[in-house]
Design a protein around this motif. Structure first.
Motif, PDB file in Angstrom:
ATOM      1  N   LEU A   1     -54.353  47.530 123.169  1.00 38.59           N
ATOM      2  CA  LEU A   1     -55.503  47.983 124.357  1.00 38.59           C
ATOM      3  C   LEU A   1     -55.171  49.380 124.842  1.00 38.59           C
ATOM      4  O   LEU A   1     -56.192  49.865 125.180  1.00 38.59           O
ATOM      5  CB  LEU A   1     -54.797  47.001 125.372  1.00 38.59           C
ATOM      6  CG  LEU A   1     -55.512  46.992 126.716  1.00 38.59           C
ATOM      7  CD1 LEU A   1     -56.963  47.070 126.554  1.00 38.59           C
ATOM      8  CD2 LEU A   1     -54.925  45.965 127.917  1.00 38.59           C
ATOM      9  N   ASP A   2     -54.028  49.939 124.645  1.00 38.14           N
ATOM     10  CA  ASP A   2     -53.846  51.273 124.937  1.00 38.14           C
ATOM     11  C   ASP A   2     -55.018  52.428 124.063  1.00 38.14           C
ATOM     12  O   ASP A   2     -55.428  53.279 124.633  1.00 38.14           O
ATOM     13  CB  ASP A   2     -52.411  51.876 124.799  1.00 38.14           C
ATOM     14  CG  ASP A   2     -51.587  51.554 125.887  1.00 38.14           C
ATOM     15  OD1 ASP A   2     -52.374  51.471 127.156  1.00 38.14           O
ATOM     16  OD2 ASP A   2     -50.300  51.562 125.857  1.00 38.14           O
TER      17      ASP A   2
ATOM     18  N   LYS B   1     -58.145  51.956 125.407  1.00 38.58           N
ATOM     19  CA  LYS B   1     -58.568  52.912 126.649  1.00 38.58           C
ATOM     20  C   LYS B   1     -58.565  54.528 126.087  1.00 38.58           C
ATOM     21  O   LYS B   1     -59.369  54.867 127.130  1.00 38.58           O
ATOM     22  CB  LYS B   1     -56.969  52.673 127.388  1.00 38.58           C
ATOM     23  CG  LYS B   1     -57.049  53.369 128.887  1.00 38.58           C
ATOM     24  CD  LYS B   1     -55.901  52.810 129.500  1.00 38.58           C
ATOM     25  CE  LYS B   1     -55.388  53.966 130.642  1.00 38.58           C
ATOM     26  NZ  LYS B   1     -54.048  53.899 131.016  1.00 38.58           N
TER      27      LYS B   1
ATOM     28  N   ASN C   1     -46.740  42.263 123.845  1.00 45.87           N
ATOM     29  CA  ASN C   1     -47.379  42.926 124.668  1.00 45.87           C
ATOM     30  C   ASN C   1     -48.570  43.535 123.916  1.00 45.87           C
ATOM     31  O   ASN C   1     -48.532  44.328 122.762  1.00 45.87           O
ATOM     32  CB  ASN C   1     -46.297  44.311 125.070  1.00 45.87           C
ATOM     33  CG  ASN C   1     -46.877  45.180 125.799  1.00 45.87           C
ATOM     34  OD1 ASN C   1     -48.159  45.537 125.636  1.00 45.87           O
ATOM     35  ND2 ASN C   1     -46.375  45.485 127.009  1.00 45.87           N
TER      36      ASN C   1
ATOM     37  N   ARG D   1     -51.141  45.409 125.216  1.00 53.16           N
ATOM     38  CA  ARG D   1     -51.403  46.554 125.563  1.00 53.16           C
ATOM     39  C   ARG D   1     -50.805  47.862 124.446  1.00 53.16           C
ATOM     40  O   ARG D   1     -51.467  48.688 123.959  1.00 53.16           O
ATOM     41  CB  ARG D   1     -50.971  46.831 126.919  1.00 53.16           C
ATOM     42  CG  ARG D   1     -51.032  48.398 127.433  1.00 53.16           C
ATOM     43  CD  ARG D   1     -50.957  48.459 128.847  1.00 53.16           C
ATOM     44  NE  ARG D   1     -52.196  47.910 129.637  1.00 53.16           N
ATOM     45  CZ  ARG D   1     -53.298  48.550 129.900  1.00 53.16           C
ATOM     46  NH1 ARG D   1     -53.455  49.717 129.165  1.00 53.16           N
ATOM     47  NH2 ARG D   1     -54.225  48.092 130.628  1.00 53.16           N
TER      48      ARG D   1
ATOM     49  N   PRO E   1     -52.229  41.600 130.622  1.00 53.38           N
ATOM     50  CA  PRO E   1     -52.672  43.086 129.828  1.00 53.38           C
ATOM     51  C   PRO E   1     -52.973  43.994 131.063  1.00 53.38           C
ATOM     52  O   PRO E   1     -52.739  45.105 130.800  1.00 53.38           O
ATOM     53  CB  PRO E   1     -53.704  42.903 128.791  1.00 53.38           C
ATOM     54  CG  PRO E   1     -54.247  41.297 129.176  1.00 53.38           C
ATOM     55  CD  PRO E   1     -52.895  40.663 129.669  1.00 53.38           C
TER      56      PRO E   1
ATOM     57  N   THR F   1     -49.582  43.870 134.699  1.00 51.10           N
ATOM     58  CA  THR F   1     -48.302  44.022 133.607  1.00 51.10           C
ATOM     59  C   THR F   1     -47.059  43.439 134.215  1.00 51.10           C
ATOM     60  O   THR F   1     -46.293  43.155 133.600  1.00 51.10           O
ATOM     61  CB  THR F   1     -48.194  45.463 133.231  1.00 51.10           C
ATOM     62  OG1 THR F   1     -48.253  46.269 134.499  1.00 51.10           O
ATOM     63  CG2 THR F   1     -49.235  45.957 132.350  1.00 51.10           C
TER      64      THR F   1
END
Ligand code: CTP
Ligand code: MG
Length: 474
Positions: free
Chosen positions: A301-302, A305, A361, A363, A381, A384
């Motif tokens: 997910l990071d 982003k 996790n 993310r 996500p 947090t």
């Protein structure tokens, strides 16, 4: 239109529309006009010639298609190529096709939201009722509940000052002590209204003290079990994220459906709330597992982003929910692993995961130290600090781990003596309750697998036997 009129007239219209579209697709495909039909002998001749120019190559699972084709084309031009998937891969794809939401079921879900919107509009003009969760995230199975979000955010944005003729209209909202109280009050009046006047809404329950307050009811005309929430915008964003993960690689949905079906067949999940793992948690586990493959099948997910544009920026109640919304800009994975391998590796991975130490996790796409002592920790996500699987008990987690190990072992055995002489093989052996029966700690009598799973197994079995006659592995 008054809701009752739409309710009476629409479902039929939807069905007809769908049928009409299907018919038009049908005729486009068969090309009923100016078609040239080939003689039997022509087809035979063509196919025989084709066969003489064709080679069948058995290659390892992990091969990169691109590199392989490049290598082969050094020896001569390749006019066409096909990769036969392994036979278990076919089974997983059949399962997905059988269970996923159909076009008409999806339309009925949006229609039901639209009807509830009409009722809610009596109190909140210009509100919107939007479906979220598995109805829209690509992981919905036929028969799943309909999660609805009453969106009041649009109200007042454009129409706060309505002008009609010489008059200026202004809406004012009463202050209440907290967002939560406002949410409870809103759902309370909508619940009453649905109960007394909502066409086809029965069994209305107001569950206002839950972490996320909701109104639950059955919508008789569509047959859906509905959960209506408000002030739950983050869940809408998480549905979008799951939709993206399900869409960027065709293996994701097939694997998630299979794991959900496996979990249901072994009573790891249930339609009654309790200490069990939920479908949503299982989906997150699959996503996490696919992020951990090498090379990864899904991005973190990071990373999504970092790809985001200014227009993707989204902060909800102080939580950063930003990620790229244009999925075409996400590069496809280089990983070419088969579903068969991924299924086996999924069971291995979670059969040996340090659940006591680590949190899942998506993310970061990496396990993190568990911040609290719940047996299973899957980080929400976006919010947090929340654990989406807080409800799961140690014994339910242990059952999941034991079944995962058992299933990994079964697939391992299959690999050794495939094609096995057993009548059931591949996915079918994993779905039958007999797998769990042999395990020491589950002495309790198992409920038989649902009728639908049994029927599905039949279809998987027959279509796979067909396939096994025609293709040999990869
Ligand atoms: N959700 C969440 N945190 C949870 C539970 C749910 O954020 N602890 C959000 C998720 O976006 C989820 C949605 O609420 O998709 C709906 O929840 P639920 O109905 O439990 O899950 P679904 O994904 O819809 O799966 P199912 O098919 O089992 O209904
Ligand atoms: Mg749901």
């Amino acid at each position: 239109l008054h809701p009752i009129h739409r309710l009476l007239s629409c479902p039929g219209t939807v069905a007809t529309d769908v049928r009409r579209e299907e018919q038009s697709f049908g005729s486009a495909e068969t090309g009923s006009e100016d078609r040239t039909l080939k003689r039997f002998s022509e087809v035979q001749k063509e196919r025989r010639e084709q066969a003489q120019r064709t080679v069948l190559i058995h290659c390892p699972n992990k091969i990169s298609e691109k590199k392989f084709l490049k290598y082969l084309s050094q020896h001569g031009p390749i006019s066409n190529h096909f990769f036969y998937e392994s036979i278990i891969d076919d089974q997983l794809n059949i399962l997905l096709k059988e269970f996923q939401l159909t076009e008409e079921n999806t339309r009925l879900r949006y229609l039901t939201c639209s009807l509830i919107e009409d009722v809610a509009a009596a109190y909140f003009p210009d509100c919107a009722v939007r479906p979220f969760g598995s109805s829209v995230n690509g992981f919905g199975k036929l028969g799943c509940d309909l999660d609805m979000f009453l969106d009041l955010d649009e109200i007042g944005k454009s129409d706060a000052h309505k002008t009609s003729g010489n008059f200026l209209m202004e809406f004012q909202v009463k202050n209440v002590a907290s967002e939560r109280i406002a949410t409870q009050k809103i759902l309370s009046v909508i619940g009453e209204c649905l109960d007394h006047f909502g066409p086809g809404c029965v069994g209305v329950q107001k569950i206002l003290n839950a972490r996320c307050p909701l109104v639950r009811f059955s919508h008789q005309a569509s047959g859906f079990q509905c959960d209506l929430t408000t002030n739950n915008r983050i869940a809408l964003k998480s549905s979008e994220l799951l939709y993206i993960y399900g869409a960027v690689d065709p293996r994701v949905r097939a694997l998630v459906f299979t794991i959900r079906c496996w979990a249901r067949a072994h009573s790891l999940t249930s339609s009654i709330p309790g200490a069990w793992i939920t479908n949503f948690s299982l989906t997150m586990m699959v996503i996490f597992f696919l992020q951990r493959r090498s090379p990864p099948i899904l991005p973190t997910l990071d990373y999504l982003k970092t790809l985001a544009d200014a227009e993707d920026k989204c902060i909800i109640e102080g939580h950063n929910c930003t990620f790229i919304c244009d999925l075409n800009r996400i590069k496809p994975s280089e990983n070419a692993e088969t579903l068969e391998l991924l299924l086996k590796e999924f069971f291995e991975f979670f059969g040996n995961f340090s659940f006591n130490k680590n949190s899942i996790n998506i993310r970061q796409g990496k396990e993190q130290n568990k911040p609290e002592s719940s047996p299973l920790h899957i980080q929400n996500p976006f919010e947090t600090s929340l654990n989406i699987s807080k409800n799961v008990s140690q014994s339910q987690l242990q059952k999941f781990v034991d079944l995962a190990r058992e299933s990994a072992w079964i697939l391992e055995q299959e690999d050794k003596d495939h094609p096995s002489s057993n009548q059931l093989w591949g996915l079918a052996t994993l779905l039958l309750p007999s797998v769990a029966k042999s395990m020491s700690h589950t002495k309790k009598k198992k409920k038989p697998a649902s009728e639908r799973i049994k029927n599905l197994l039949e279809s998987i079995r027959s279509s796979s036997t067909e396939n096994s006659k025609n293709t040999v592995g990869k």
